[in-house]
Write an enzyme that holds these catalytic residues in place. Structure first.
Site, PDB file in Angstrom:
ATOM      1  N   HIS A  87      35.592  37.968  33.341  1.00 22.17           N
ATOM      2  CA  HIS A  87      36.414  39.117  33.760  1.00 22.17           C
ATOM      3  C   HIS A  87      35.902  40.351  33.030  1.00 22.17           C
ATOM      4  O   HIS A  87      35.900  40.375  31.798  1.00 22.17           O
ATOM      5  CB  HIS A  87      37.883  38.866  33.424  1.00 22.17           C
ATOM      6  CG  HIS A  87      38.438  37.677  34.144  1.00 22.17           C
ATOM      7  ND1 HIS A  87      39.044  37.770  35.366  1.00 22.17           N
ATOM      8  CD2 HIS A  87      38.433  36.354  33.838  1.00 22.17           C
ATOM      9  CE1 HIS A  87      39.412  36.567  35.781  1.00 22.17           C
ATOM     10  NE2 HIS A  87      39.047  35.684  34.864  1.00 22.17           N
ATOM     11  N   ASP A 337      34.979  32.013  31.437  1.00 17.69           N
ATOM     12  CA  ASP A 337      36.286  32.607  31.773  1.00 17.69           C
ATOM     13  C   ASP A 337      36.630  33.705  30.751  1.00 17.69           C
ATOM     14  O   ASP A 337      37.803  33.872  30.369  1.00 17.69           O
ATOM     15  CB  ASP A 337      37.409  31.570  31.837  1.00 17.69           C
ATOM     16  CG  ASP A 337      38.611  32.068  32.649  1.00 17.69           C
ATOM     17  OD1 ASP A 337      38.511  33.152  33.253  1.00 17.69           O
ATOM     18  OD2 ASP A 337      39.642  31.383  32.666  1.00 17.69           O
TER      19      ASP A 337
HETATM   20  O1  DOR Z   1      43.654  33.036  31.342  1.00 17.18           O
HETATM   21  C1  DOR Z   1      43.265  33.623  32.332  1.00 17.18           C
HETATM   22  N1  DOR Z   1      43.012  34.947  32.337  1.00 17.18           N
HETATM   23  N2  DOR Z   1      43.096  32.940  33.455  1.00 17.18           N
HETATM   24  C2  DOR Z   1      42.848  33.529  34.636  1.00 17.18           C
HETATM   25  O2  DOR Z   1      42.706  32.852  35.604  1.00 17.18           O
HETATM   26  C3  DOR Z   1      42.769  35.000  34.737  1.00 17.18           C
HETATM   27  C4  DOR Z   1      42.385  35.577  33.430  1.00 17.18           C
HETATM   28  C5  DOR Z   1      42.590  37.063  33.354  1.00 17.18           C
HETATM   29  O3  DOR Z   1      42.219  37.773  34.294  1.00 17.18           O
HETATM   30  O4  DOR Z   1      43.075  37.524  32.337  1.00 17.18           O
END
Ligand code: DOR
Length: 456
Positions: A87, A337
């Site tokens: 992200h 992630d």
């Molecule tokens: O822990 C998470 N954070 N899982 C996700 O699927 C999205 C992500 C986020 O965008 O912060």
């Protein structure tokens, strides 16, 4: 003649290579991989190496020497890592991360190629938005970015996004993954239509498996712990994704698998597929934090604050099942992630962990140092296999003809995680204060260093 970089005296590791030797890169491409030490013996003055290396060194623009490490491996050269799931928060959330801080953090973690998710503001739901973010990343010249495109417009789950206009093989190769990320598409008819578009365009759908059912919704409503309802949601989500993958023939990639049951379903579906069932492709990833930490760690960090991640950290049994699934090939790739958040957002219940700058070290510490996995297998999970999932045949290996994207590691160095030193704006590491093994010293993109650790 083009720009030449010689990387000499390294332990060179990729999924199919484990030698002591040197790599010659020219114009951003690997020209040669030459086994044996590069240079002369200090005692006798005898030439130790292939004469070719000496010639290359004489006309190189840059020589990087890996022969100064002290450990049995010396310094290790690996193919730059490929991340299928991160992200970047850009556009929209500069307080958490920017394209530049995320790219710097990725490079500092050894990453050369990254897929960033579409849950930005505005959402990446058109081809134009994806191409424009990619162009901004190219201008920074730190990593290769492949932004994922959302399945539904605005990620609202109501109508399909720009995927309906996606040309075959996706916007000049930039769109390689589609994903609704943090939530599954609840409407199965819309999800099926999205998978059909993806199949038509020849791109992968990365599924954040989280599908409510009567049971999970009831459990959630009755105030049962997240561990209970989210577990059911992951199981339902994976089951449906596999069913619809078979129906549509789309390549389904299951993101951040966290439960024993999901790993088991993927294992069974792959075994069935071994009989060439329906021709659909199934792949799966796991995060470093789900391999390394469990619900006890989350409780210590604060289950609904600093230890909160989606999917949640699970039981010790789940963690062992995920490691087993990595070892037996059920899980194809390790993806970060990377989810940077501010401190106050975490305290307000934002899910996610910053991940780029600890991912490789966590895996080395947890999987390789424990002798469960070889370093070439780790290189496969973090470079070779994710590159294949993206359909990028030009990276993830250290062989002639591939891109000269590498990172240098001191595999014997221990270090203590201090988020204050991260390039990422996200300091929300669940590993703060922990000692990890394996320090990333340098990252090289197309033959040029884009990250050099202070002191190297
Ligand atoms: O822990 C998470 N954070 N899982 C996700 O699927 C999205 C992500 C986020 O965008 O912060």
């Amino acid at each position: 003649m083009g720009r030449k970089t010689v990387l000499k005296n390294f332990r060179i590791i990729d999924e199919g290579v484990n030698i002591l030797g040197s790599v010659i890169a020219e114009d951003g491409i690997i020209r040669d991989v030459i086994p044996g030490p590069g240079g002369y013996s200090e005692d006798s003055g005898d030439l130790l190496s292939d004469r070719r290396i000496v010639r290359h060194i004489q006309n190189a623009d840059m020589v990087i020497d890996g022969g100064e490490g002290t450990d049995k491996w010396g310094l290790t050269l690996l193919p730059a890592l490929v991340d299928l799931h991160a992200h970047f928060r850009d556009p929209g959330f500069p307080e958490k991360e920017t394209l530049e801080s995320a790219s710097l953090a990725a490079a500092a973690g050894g990453y050369g190629t990254v897929v960033c998710m579409a849950n930005t503001h505005p959402v990446l739901d058109t081809r134009e938005a994806v191409i424009s973010l990619r162009a901004r990343a190219d201008a920074l010249d730190l990593i290769d970015l492949f932004p994922a495109m959302a399945l539904s417009r605005g990620m609202e789950g109501k109508e399909l996004s720009g995927i309906v206009k996606l040309p075959v093989a996706g916007a000049g190769g930039v769109v390689r993954i589609l994903s609704e990320d943090g939530k599954d598409l609840a409407n199965s008819a819309l999800f099926t239509a999205a998978l059909e578009e993806a199949r038509r365009a020849g791109v992968v759908v990365s599924v954040h498996a989280e599908l409510g059912s009567i049971e999970s919704q009831a459990a959630r409503k009755s105030g049962k712990a997240r561990a209970v309802w989210s577990r059911m949601e992951e199981i339902n989500g994976v089951r449906r994704a596999i069913e619809l993958g078979k129906k549509t023939g789309c390549h389904i990639h299951i993101a951040h698998v966290s439960t024993l049951e999901a790993a088991e379903m993927i294992r069974a579906a792959k075994a069935e597929r071994g009989g060439a069932a329906g021709g659909f492709v199934l792949s799966a990833e796991v995060t470093p934090h789900h391999l390394f930490l469990s619900e006890e760690d989350a409780a210590e960090l604060g289950s609904e604050t600093h230890g909160l991640v989606n999917p949640p950290l699970r039981s010790a049994l789940d963690r062992q099942a995920l490691i087993a699934a990595v070892l037996d090939g059920t899980i194809d790739a390790i993806a970060t992630d990377h989810a940077p958040h501010t401190r106050s957002d975490k305290e307000g219940g934002a899910a996610g962990f910053t991940g780029f700058e600890t991912a490789f070290s966590i895996c080395l510490t947890e999987l390789v140092r424990e002798d469960r996995l070889s370093l070439p297998r780790l290189a496969s999970l973090m470079s070779g296999a994710p590159a294949r999932i993206l359909g990028l045949a030009d990276r993830g290996r250290i062989v002639p003809g591939c891109r000269a994207d590498f990172f240098v590691v001191d595999a014997s160095a221990n270090w203590t995680v201090d988020p204050a030193l991260f390039r990422s704006r996200g300091k929300n590491s669940p590993c703060t204060g922990r000692e990890l093994r394996g320090r990333v010293l340098m990252t090289i993109r197309q033959g040029r260093p884009v990250f050099v650790s202070p002191g190297f």
